[in-house]
Design a protein around this motif. Structure first.
Motif, PDB file in Angstrom:
ATOM      1  N   LEU A   1       5.028  31.903  -6.493  1.00 58.37           N
ATOM      2  CA  LEU A   1       3.764  30.820  -6.763  1.00 58.37           C
ATOM      3  C   LEU A   1       4.244  29.618  -7.434  1.00 58.37           C
ATOM      4  O   LEU A   1       3.697  28.785  -6.892  1.00 58.37           O
ATOM      5  N   PRO A   2       5.157  29.621  -8.233  1.00 58.31           N
ATOM      6  CA  PRO A   2       5.327  28.450  -8.958  1.00 58.31           C
ATOM      7  C   PRO A   2       6.195  27.249  -7.903  1.00 58.31           C
ATOM      8  O   PRO A   2       5.811  26.117  -8.133  1.00 58.31           O
ATOM      9  N   PHE A   3       6.741  27.811  -6.791  1.00 54.13           N
ATOM     10  CA  PHE A   3       7.349  26.716  -5.788  1.00 54.13           C
ATOM     11  C   PHE A   3       6.285  26.545  -5.017  1.00 54.13           C
ATOM     12  O   PHE A   3       6.048  25.221  -4.477  1.00 54.13           O
ATOM     13  N   ALA A   4       5.161  27.165  -4.573  1.00 50.97           N
ATOM     14  CA  ALA A   4       4.130  26.730  -3.901  1.00 50.97           C
ATOM     15  C   ALA A   4       3.290  25.682  -4.676  1.00 50.97           C
ATOM     16  O   ALA A   4       2.928  24.640  -4.030  1.00 50.97           O
ATOM     17  N   LEU A   5       3.124  25.840  -5.761  1.00 59.17           N
ATOM     18  CA  LEU A   5       2.421  25.055  -6.700  1.00 59.17           C
ATOM     19  C   LEU A   5       3.124  23.703  -6.934  1.00 59.17           C
ATOM     20  O   LEU A   5       2.607  22.529  -6.983  1.00 59.17           O
ATOM     21  N   GLN A   6       4.576  23.954  -6.974  1.00 55.80           N
ATOM     22  CA  GLN A   6       5.236  22.844  -7.050  1.00 55.80           C
ATOM     23  C   GLN A   6       5.055  21.753  -6.003  1.00 55.80           C
ATOM     24  O   GLN A   6       5.108  20.394  -5.970  1.00 55.80           O
ATOM     25  N   SER A   7       5.023  22.319  -4.674  1.00 62.48           N
ATOM     26  CA  SER A   7       4.883  21.701  -3.334  1.00 62.48           C
ATOM     27  C   SER A   7       3.590  20.835  -3.388  1.00 62.48           C
ATOM     28  O   SER A   7       3.335  19.694  -2.842  1.00 62.48           O
ATOM     29  N   LEU A   8       2.377  21.219  -3.936  1.00 63.61           N
ATOM     30  CA  LEU A   8       1.385  20.550  -4.279  1.00 63.61           C
ATOM     31  C   LEU A   8       1.365  19.508  -5.176  1.00 63.61           C
ATOM     32  O   LEU A   8       0.693  18.394  -4.974  1.00 63.61           O
ATOM     33  N   GLN A   9       2.326  19.536  -6.163  1.00 60.30           N
ATOM     34  CA  GLN A   9       2.254  18.439  -7.177  1.00 60.30           C
ATOM     35  C   GLN A   9       2.839  17.348  -6.761  1.00 60.30           C
ATOM     36  O   GLN A   9       2.715  16.294  -7.088  1.00 60.30           O
ATOM     37  N   TYR A  10       3.613  17.609  -5.600  1.00 64.95           N
ATOM     38  CA  TYR A  10       4.418  16.181  -5.035  1.00 64.95           C
ATOM     39  C   TYR A  10       3.692  15.803  -3.708  1.00 64.95           C
ATOM     40  O   TYR A  10       4.505  14.966  -3.097  1.00 64.95           O
ATOM     41  N   GLN A  11       2.455  15.985  -3.673  1.00 61.75           N
ATOM     42  CA  GLN A  11       1.772  15.672  -2.355  1.00 61.75           C
ATOM     43  C   GLN A  11       1.657  13.952  -2.492  1.00 61.75           C
ATOM     44  O   GLN A  11       1.233  13.489  -3.520  1.00 61.75           O
ATOM     45  N   THR A  12       1.601  13.285  -1.196  1.00 61.33           N
ATOM     46  CA  THR A  12       1.326  12.009  -1.254  1.00 61.33           C
ATOM     47  C   THR A  12      -0.046  11.709  -1.449  1.00 61.33           C
ATOM     48  O   THR A  12      -0.549  10.723  -1.956  1.00 61.33           O
ATOM     49  N   PHE A  13      -0.750  12.228  -1.270  1.00 58.39           N
ATOM     50  CA  PHE A  13      -2.382  12.431  -1.079  1.00 58.39           C
ATOM     51  C   PHE A  13      -2.684  13.218  -2.623  1.00 58.39           C
ATOM     52  O   PHE A  13      -2.336  14.529  -2.131  1.00 58.39           O
ATOM     53  N   LYS A  14      -3.354  12.551  -3.230  1.00 60.60           N
ATOM     54  CA  LYS A  14      -3.729  13.521  -4.580  1.00 60.60           C
ATOM     55  C   LYS A  14      -5.098  13.681  -4.669  1.00 60.60           C
ATOM     56  O   LYS A  14      -5.544  14.587  -5.367  1.00 60.60           O
ATOM     57  N   ASP A  15      -5.948  13.224  -3.836  1.00 57.00           N
ATOM     58  CA  ASP A  15      -7.361  13.657  -3.940  1.00 57.00           C
ATOM     59  C   ASP A  15      -7.921  14.930  -3.260  1.00 57.00           C
ATOM     60  O   ASP A  15      -8.561  14.928  -2.381  1.00 57.00           O
ATOM     61  N   PHE A  16      -7.307  16.084  -3.954  1.00 62.97           N
ATOM     62  CA  PHE A  16      -7.838  17.336  -3.322  1.00 62.97           C
ATOM     63  C   PHE A  16      -8.276  18.442  -4.496  1.00 62.97           C
ATOM     64  O   PHE A  16      -7.660  18.317  -5.576  1.00 62.97           O
ATOM     65  N   GLU A  17      -8.925  19.209  -4.024  1.00 60.22           N
ATOM     66  CA  GLU A  17      -9.500  20.130  -4.942  1.00 60.22           C
ATOM     67  C   GLU A  17      -8.359  21.401  -4.880  1.00 60.22           C
ATOM     68  O   GLU A  17      -8.011  21.919  -3.732  1.00 60.22           O
ATOM     69  N   LEU A  18      -7.966  21.922  -6.164  1.00 57.98           N
ATOM     70  CA  LEU A  18      -7.001  23.163  -5.820  1.00 57.98           C
ATOM     71  C   LEU A  18      -7.710  24.461  -6.438  1.00 57.98           C
ATOM     72  O   LEU A  18      -8.221  24.393  -7.532  1.00 57.98           O
TER      73      LEU A  18
END
Length: 322
Positions: free
Chosen positions: A19-36
């Motif tokens: 899970l931490p690796f999946a979340l890290q891939s979201l942390q580095y998204q170029t588009f930031k305006d999303f609900e998690l």
């Protein structure tokens, strides 16, 4: 058109280390305006989820379908992006999804994927095999359900991937009651639920990392390590396909295929030879090319794993009509 995206991460206690690796891939998204939204059946990693501004939902459900439904019900976005805990997103994944849905009138999007092992190393041979299979399916443009049905009917055996999907929230709502108890085949189910009478976009962009590891269902199947639990869960998926097949021709074909597949996994699944023959003939009628692939699979199964092979009468029927 402005769209709001909700990313739903489904996490399971038996592989929570990913899970931490999946979340890290979201942390580095170029588009930031999303609900998690993270839906999991364990307590760990709430601090990391909170750091990313996400919502942590601890559920009692161990089923993948149940987790997806819980996430969709509370999602505020117009577009749902799914991410399983053992997969990853490329940094531009959500930006790409945003642009596709902003510019196209589609119900569901599917991108291609890169394969990685348990340690995150690329598996290039896996990608080459998949690239060869999906080459004719990918259009990189908006297509209609009818176009998909009439041009790619013989490609429906392609495996889809939940972490490679994004879809509009509203069309899926009427199907949610089918999903909570399901654990198998949800990628195919959701794709064809939303493809029916809607527009689709299938992209060649490899925006998802699909992790191959010892706890993958696909890997377990490839090694022939099915068990009673898998068969019973597959049966539930088959029942849903059968129900949906009353209106959706894709599911008519899929349910016939699933019936025969279950008969291979479990010889006691059906001892009614007439049902077996009927399913074979119906599958041939609706999808002769698909049935040819099924026969090839059957022939290989007979030579490699006699214990799970379909009975001789179905084999003879296949030989007669192909």
């Amino acid at each position: 058109m402005n769209v709001k995206i909700s990313v739903i991460v489904t996490a399971h206690d038996k592989r929570k280390e990913y899970l931490p690796f999946a979340l890290q891939s979201l942390q580095y998204q170029t588009f930031k305006d999303f609900e998690l939204i993270v839906v999991k059946n364990f307590q760990e990693y709430d601090d990391l989820i909170e750091k990313l501004g996400g919502k942590s939902i601890v559920t009692k459900s161990e089923k993948l379908g149940g987790k997806i439904v819980e996430g969709i019900r509370i999602a505020e976005g117009d577009i749902i992006c799914l991410l399983e805990d053992d997969d990853l997103f490329e940094p531009n994944k959500i930006e790409f999804v945003y642009n596709i849905f902003s510019r196209n009138n589609i119900s569901i999007f599917h991108n291609e994927m890169k394969f990685i092992d348990e340690k995150g190393n690329r598996l290039h041979e896996n990608e080459k095999k998949r690239d060869k299979i999906v080459r004719k399916l990918i259009t990189d443009r908006e297509i209609s359900y009818n176009y998909l049905f009439y041009n790619f009917i013989d490609k429906i055996k392609i495996s889809f991937n939940l972490s490679s999907m994004a879809f509009k929230k509203n069309p899926i709502l009427k199907y949610l009651h089918y999903l909570p108890n399901l654990n198998n085949g949800l990628d195919t189910l959701i794709f064809f639920m939303l493809a029916y009478n809607n527009n689709i976009y299938i992209s060649s962009e490899k925006l998802t990392f699909y992790r191959v590891h010892s706890k993958n269902y696909s890997k377990i199947l490839k090694e022939g390590k099915t068990d009673e639990k898998y068969v019973s869960e597959s049966y539930l998926t088959y029942l849903v396909m059968k129900e949906l097949g009353r209106e959706n021709p894709f599911f008519k074909i899929l349910s016939l295929d699933a019936f025969l597949y279950l008969r291979i996994l479990d010889p006691n699944f059906s001892t009614n030879y007439l049902d077996i023959i009927k399913s074979v003939l119906e599958l041939l009628y609706h999808d002769p090319r698909g049935s040819l692939r099924f026969y090839t699979f059957l022939r290989n199964t007979l030579s490699l794993s006699p214990k799970i092979a379909i009975n001789k009468i179905a084999k003879l029927v296949l030989r007669k009509y192909l």
